[in-house]
Design an enzyme around this catalytic site. Structure first.
Site, PDB file in Angstrom:
ATOM      1  CD1 TRP A 159      -2.951   1.494   0.812  1.00  0.00           C
ATOM      2  CD2 TRP A 159      -1.392   2.442   2.101  1.00  0.00           C
ATOM      3  NE1 TRP A 159      -3.393   2.751   1.151  1.00  0.00           N
ATOM      4  CE2 TRP A 159      -2.450   3.350   1.940  1.00  0.00           C
ATOM      5  CE3 TRP A 159      -0.302   2.826   2.877  1.00  0.00           C
ATOM      6  CZ2 TRP A 159      -2.467   4.617   2.523  1.00  0.00           C
ATOM      7  CZ3 TRP A 159      -0.303   4.085   3.459  1.00  0.00           C
ATOM      8  CH2 TRP A 159      -1.376   4.962   3.274  1.00  0.00           C
ATOM      9  CG  HIS A 160       3.414   2.341   3.259  1.00  0.00           C
ATOM     10  ND1 HIS A 160       2.785   1.370   3.980  1.00  0.00           N
ATOM     11  CD2 HIS A 160       3.384   3.453   4.028  1.00  0.00           C
ATOM     12  CE1 HIS A 160       2.396   1.859   5.147  1.00  0.00           C
ATOM     13  NE2 HIS A 160       2.748   3.126   5.197  1.00  0.00           N
ATOM     14  N   GLY A 161       3.852   1.628  -1.314  1.00  0.00           N
ATOM     15  CA  GLY A 161       4.506   1.916  -2.582  1.00  0.00           C
ATOM     16  C   GLY A 161       4.703   0.660  -3.397  1.00  0.00           C
TER      17      GLY A 161
END
Lengths: 369, 485
Positions: B338-340
């Site tokens: 989700w972060h990257g």
């Protein structure tokens, strides 16, 4: 209400703390007692500190007829004069005059605390603009403690020919990977190419014109970091004579950059003169002696490996020609300056270089335009 | 629009005055339109994507509520999820997916032609996507009724203070507050201003100053760094990202508070956590609570909660068994992604999952330890681990992260160094200041607060100092780190 009172108090505090005498942060490494002197000849700069100024200097240099073109690339020792008196000349100007008499030309670029990685990048940038025969590269032990390429050199990475030069060496490629470090000096970097950028610039410029506090901000930022620097020096009793230990990781990177620079110069048939800079010897040096000796040996070996000329100029400037600078803790006492010397020292340095250039046949003349 | 700018401060003043003066309908339109302007100041062309995502969930939620049968409800829920996750996948993960497929083909000896894909990630897509998903799922779970007023609903999804980087809010926490404006109270104004100034201080003075040092350090080749340098850089980046992200949350919470709207807290001194579980009750609380309710607990087959507070840790303790371990690793891998779109983020997530498993397994041993060792030892281990995990988060590739972790395992590297002395000093100062602030918050401030004059003096002096720093350093020189997520 505390936030409102705090805002009013903050608006009073800023001019009070930071509104005094302005500091020229371009000369951040040159405190009181030391002056920056960038020479010009016939109104054309022959010695510059920034890449944008270099364009004008190079244009001027290209108009002068010269048998040999020489680039001198170093740190603030080249432009800083201790206890400067109007009319005195820096080594760059003295050597320039000497060389002109032999139909050779000297262009000098010096930047405070420039490290060898930056030297290499600047060399690649300048050689795409200024055809040169000789590179004079002073090597400073202190500057091997620095790392990376600073924001003032960001233009280097936006220049196509320089980038393709840099891509040819491992060090150059590493610099290109980390070039993001050199961006972000622009205060609006976070909103670049957005609608907000225009509005923000307009508001910022309006405030700078109408608010003394807003206008003071760059000074305040610089002064604040300077005060913090003084505080650190005061707390840890750091003076000009405190020993600076080698930082092995940074040292290794700077040495790699030096090798890249010398190798590229040799490949381009540019003769290089590498020298150990003059050092104040009337008191104990601010380095660990064994580390400093190893450094000198490494430089000599690097020069030898790449067919460059090596000179140890450590003792060129005698004790009486070294000056003093302001206290590292911001106090009133002056301290010994280990990096910069008086105008007499500049003259001696120039003479010594002139002798080496002649001895090594680096200024023999074959006039070319 | 980014918070650390003059534009935002002017925009916020206008928005607050309008919010406080307009009638209900106009006020809701104002929230919606001002949020569009806020978003459009970054890139107008991406505004339709936010509106499309918002409208999809508005319709899906109404349709889910309209049907009593499970089948159409599931169809509409899946439609909403497909649209939201489809958008997220396209913009965020397509290039990553293609790159990995190409690498996979290359491993099989298939020489695929080079495929260059450049997709700009719309600002805040991960945040507003999760927010709209939570709304539709909550309606599906019959936790909340659908909101019929599109402008009010869009105001909740696109509420400008939290639109691009959270906190990720639940509909029932915000829609009511937006619908009924509370009376104007001076305490809201004071509290809001304090939070904004504090947030700006964390961002423009601390996080942005650390950014240069961190970038420079991580830009150095791993071989030129010593093991202590790796520790130092991990801590420095840990502080940078904490200051940066918590600054955003402070400003978001403060901006909403000026309008009388209370958003949930997103951080609570995470680096004071004494266990990995506690860390996730203190760090990015709204995300870990979201992950808990919409991913982890459903994967575990446990009862879900319905609040954007509490974090992952506590609720995670209610589920047991081997299934929870699988769920834990799957959740953390997804949380990382989700972060990257990079394996480094997956690595970061899996490290957290691993330490939670180790922490759980060590419970019998821990319980035999004296309280003081449990608390302080737990704090030191959690802090050290959380900081080291940031290395994977910050590096550009798994091999870069591996090279840095490798330095930690090399005894020789403890005798080598590549950073300046002041970098270590700065790190120690940051750690000291963070601990001091947490201790002061818990012990000293409640005592000082009882003495009104002393408190007013201390607070005004402290606020004046940080306000002066904010005025001096306020520049949109860096975006917030979480904008890229």
């Amino acid at each position: 209400m505390p936030p409102v009172a705090a805002f009013a108090l903050a608006c009073l505090l800023i001019p009070l703390l930071f509104g005094g005498k302005a500091i020229e942060f371009r000369d951040a490494a040159l405190p009181e007692g030391t002056s920056s002197v960038f020479a010009s000849v016939d109104g054309i700069p022959i010695h510059v500190q920034m890449l944008d100024e270099a364009e004008q200097g190079i244009a001027g240099a290209m108009q002068r007829i010269a048998g040999k073109r020489i680039l001198w690339l170093g740190n603030s020792q080249l432009h800083a004069v201790n206890q400067y008196v109007e009319g005195q000349e820096t080594a760059a100007l003295v050597l320039h005059h000497r060389l002109r008499a032999q139909d050779a030309d000297l262009f000098t670029f010096s930047y405070p605390n420039i490290n060898l990685q930056e030297c290499y990048a600047v060399f690649e940038y300048l050689r795409t603009r200024l055809p040169m025969d000789v590179l004079i590269l002073p090597v400073v032990y202190d500057d091997t403690r620095e790392d990376g390429v600073g924001g003032d050199f960001a233009a280097i990475f936006a220049d196509g020919p320089t980038v393709s030069h840099l891509e040819r060496t491992r060090m150059g490629r590493a610099m290109l990977v980390n070039r993001v470090n050199s961006e972000g000096m622009d205060a609006f970097a976070g909103i670049r190419r957005t609608t907000q950028e225009r509005v923000e610039k307009h508001l910022d410029s309006w405030l700078a014109h109408h608010s003394r506090i807003w206008e003071l901000r760059p000074q305040a930022r610089g002064k604040l970091f300077l005060y913090l620097h003084y505080l650190r020096n005061f707390v840890f009793r750091i003076t000009a004579q405190t020993k600076r230990p080698m930082i092995p990781g940074r040292y290794a990177l700077n040495m790699e950059a030096l090798h890249a620079c010398l190798s590229v110069a040799a490949e381009a048939k540019i003769k290089t003169l590498v020298y150990i800079v003059p050092l104040r010897r009337d008191v104990a040096i601010p380095y660990v002696q064994s580390e400093y000796d190893a450094f000198k040996k490494d430089i000599a070996n690097a020069a030898q490996n790449h067919g460059a000329i090596f000179a140890d100029m450590e003792d060129v400037v005698p004790a009486e020609f070294w000056g003093q600078k302001e206290s590292t803790t911001g106090g009133k006492n002056m301290e010994l300056d280990f990096m910069h010397f008086k105008a007499e020292g500049h003259r001696l340095l120039a003479e010594q270089l002139w002798d080496i250039l002649q001895r090594e046949n680096l200024v023999e003349t074959t006039l070319t335009q | 629009m980014i918070f650390n700018s003059l534009t935002y401060l002017v925009f916020l003043c206008v928005a607050v005055v309008l919010y406080r003066t307009l009638g209900r309908r106009m006020r809701l339109w104002m929230v919606f339109l001002s949020s569009c302007v806020f978003y459009g100041f970054w890139r107008w062309e991406f505004l339709p994507i936010v509106l499309f995502s918002t409208a999809t969930d508005y319709i899906a939620a109404l349709q889910i509520a309209r049907h009593a049968n499970r089948r159409p409800r599931v169809v509409w829920l899946c439609t909403s999820l497909a649209v939201n996750l489809g958008l997220l996948f396209y913009f965020k993960y397509t290039a990553f997916f293609v790159e990995n497929v190409w690498s996979g083909l290359a491993l099989l000896g298939i020489d695929a032609p080079p495929f260059i894909l450049k997709i700009t990630l719309p600002l805040g897509i991960s945040f507003y996507t999760f927010q709209t998903i939570s709304y539709t799922v909550d309606v599906y779970r019959r936790i909340i009724p659908p909101e019929k007023d599109f402008v009010l609903y869009a105001g909740y999804v696109m509420f400008f203070p939290q639109l691009v980087a959270g906190p990720i809010l639940r509909a029932k926490e915000v829609i009511g507050q937006l619908s009924r404006r509370g009376p104007f109270e001076l305490t809201d104004l004071g509290a809001g201003l304090r939070r904004i100034v504090y947030g700006l201080f964390l961002k423009v003075f601390l996080a942005d100053t650390l950014a240069g040092i961190v970038d420079n350090g991580f830009g150095m080749p791993a071989a030129s760094l010593g093991a202590w340098d790796v520790w130092t850089l991990a801590f420095l980046f840990g502080f940078q990202i904490y200051f940066d992200f918590s600054a955003y949350s402070h400003i978001a919470i403060g901006s909403a508070r000026l309008m009388g709207i209370r958003l949930i807290e997103n951080f609570n001194f995470p680096y004071m956590a004494c266990s990995p579980r506690e860390f996730w009750q203190r760090w990015h609380i709204s995300l870990s609570s979201w992950i808990r309710d919409y991913l982890y607990l459903p994967l575990c087959g446990a009862t879900v909660e319905d609040r954007s507070a509490g974090g992952l840790g506590k609720a995670a303790g209610t589920a047991k068994g081997v299934r929870t371990t699988y769920a834990l690793f799957a959740t953390w891998a997804i949380m990382g992604l989700w972060h990257g779109a990079n394996w480094t983020f997956v690595l970061w997530g899996l490290q957290h999952a691993a330490i939670i498993v180790v922490y759980r397994a060590g419970a019998p041993v821990r319980e035999r330890l004296p309280q003081v060792v449990r608390v302080y030892g737990g704090w030191a281990v959690t802090l050290g681990f959380a900081m080291l995990a940031w290395i994977a988060f910050r590096t550009q590739s798994v091999s870069d992260a591996g090279a840095l972790y490798g330095r930690l395992l090399d005894p020789q590297a403890y005798l080598w160094r590549g950073l300046k002395e002041q970098t270590y000093l700065l790190t120690a100062l940051m750690l000291g200041a963070t601990v001091l602030c947490a201790v002061a918050q818990q012990y000293a401030l409640p005592v000082i607060r009882r003495r009104r004059f002393l408190w007013a003096t201390v607070e005004t002096a402290g606020l004046a100092a940080i306000t002066a720093l904010v005025i001096i350093f306020l520049r949109p020189i860096n975006q917030f780190i979480y904008f890229q997520f």
